[in-house]
Design a protein around this motif. Structure first.
Motif, PDB file in Angstrom:
ATOM      1  N   GLN A   1       1.660  -4.245  -2.659  1.00  0.00           N
ATOM      2  CA  GLN A   1       0.982  -3.003  -2.992  1.00  0.00           C
ATOM      3  C   GLN A   1      -0.412  -3.316  -3.542  1.00  0.00           C
ATOM      4  O   GLN A   1      -0.550  -4.162  -4.424  1.00  0.00           O
TER       5      GLN A   1
ATOM      6  N   ALA B   1     -11.096   1.757   0.655  1.00  0.00           N
ATOM      7  CA  ALA B   1      -9.909   1.455   1.436  1.00  0.00           C
ATOM      8  C   ALA B   1      -9.788  -0.043   1.660  1.00  0.00           C
ATOM      9  O   ALA B   1     -10.802  -0.751   1.719  1.00  0.00           O
TER      10      ALA B   1
ATOM     11  N   ASP C   1      -7.602  -3.236   3.827  1.00  0.00           N
ATOM     12  CA  ASP C   1      -6.674  -3.795   4.812  1.00  0.00           C
ATOM     13  C   ASP C   1      -6.394  -5.216   4.343  1.00  0.00           C
ATOM     14  O   ASP C   1      -7.225  -6.107   4.553  1.00  0.00           O
TER      15      ASP C   1
ATOM     16  N   CYS D   1     -11.232  -5.384  12.042  1.00  0.00           N
ATOM     17  CA  CYS D   1     -11.073  -4.356  11.002  1.00  0.00           C
ATOM     18  C   CYS D   1     -12.361  -3.566  10.796  1.00  0.00           C
ATOM     19  O   CYS D   1     -12.335  -2.450  10.281  1.00  0.00           O
TER      20      CYS D   1
ATOM     21  N   ASN E   1     -10.309   0.483  11.574  1.00  0.00           N
ATOM     22  CA  ASN E   1      -8.875   0.586  11.834  1.00  0.00           C
ATOM     23  C   ASN E   1      -8.061  -0.118  10.760  1.00  0.00           C
ATOM     24  O   ASN E   1      -8.552  -1.000  10.077  1.00  0.00           O
ATOM     25  N   ASP E   2      -6.790   0.263  10.662  1.00  0.00           N
ATOM     26  CA  ASP E   2      -5.793  -0.487   9.911  1.00  0.00           C
ATOM     27  C   ASP E   2      -6.013  -0.523   8.406  1.00  0.00           C
ATOM     28  O   ASP E   2      -5.522  -1.422   7.735  1.00  0.00           O
TER      29      ASP E   2
ATOM     30  N   VAL F   1      -4.830   0.644   5.104  1.00  0.00           N
ATOM     31  CA  VAL F   1      -3.558   1.246   4.702  1.00  0.00           C
ATOM     32  C   VAL F   1      -3.485   1.571   3.217  1.00  0.00           C
ATOM     33  O   VAL F   1      -2.564   2.261   2.790  1.00  0.00           O
ATOM     34  N   TYR F   2      -4.421   1.053   2.437  1.00  0.00           N
ATOM     35  CA  TYR F   2      -4.442   1.360   1.016  1.00  0.00           C
ATOM     36  C   TYR F   2      -5.723   2.110   0.675  1.00  0.00           C
ATOM     37  O   TYR F   2      -6.806   1.743   1.142  1.00  0.00           O
ATOM     38  N   TRP F   3      -5.566   3.132  -0.149  1.00  0.00           N
ATOM     39  CA  TRP F   3      -6.674   4.029  -0.450  1.00  0.00           C
ATOM     40  C   TRP F   3      -6.770   4.303  -1.947  1.00  0.00           C
ATOM     41  O   TRP F   3      -5.757   4.378  -2.640  1.00  0.00           O
TER      42      TRP F   3
END
Length: 132
Positions: A1, A96, A98, A113, A117-118, A120-122
């Motif tokens: 995470q 963000a 990746d 990247c 794209n890709d 996943v964490y914000w």
């Protein structure tokens, strides 16, 4: 995470500057691909600037020459220096990450990247307001 916390937003007049920061968690931050996105009211989210682990960068056309993305791997921090701000830059800005970017297998010279794209964490976002 991965946890991301943005700061530095605020209100400025057109032509002014702001510097956004994003503090990231994780022991492998230097390997992350990082980016700034923004979303204006009533509009879709768009990629603003991205930076890979090698320091390669990509910018959306509307901010080229005005915004600079950078990273401090020793402090797990991402920056966005925004100069010559325009009213159309007003938006919520999001950091963000990746953490496992794809390798460059086809000779792009940078991580894929950077094509937005890709991520996943914000982060939770920081508001930038620009008045004319």
């Amino acid at each position: 995470q991965v946890q991301l916390v943005e700061s530095g937003g605020g209100s400025v007049q057109a032509g002014g500057s702001l510097r956004l920061s994003c503090a990231a968690s994780g022991d492998s931050y230097s390997n992350y691909c990082m980016a700034w996105f923004r979303q204006a009211a009533g509009k879709e989210r768009e990629g603003v600037a991205a930076i890979d682990s090698d320091g390669n960068t990509n910018y959306t056309d509307s901010v080229k020459g005005r915004f600079t993305i950078s990273r401090d791997n020793a402090k797990n921090t991402l920056f966005l220096q925004m100069n010559s701000l325009k009213p159309e830059d007003m938006a919520m800005y999001y950091c963000a990450a990746d953490p496992f970017p794809l390798p460059d297998l086809i000779g792009l010279g940078h991580s894929p990247c950077l094509a937005w794209n890709d991520f996943v964490y914000w982060g939770q976002g920081t508001q930038v307001t620009v008045s004319s």
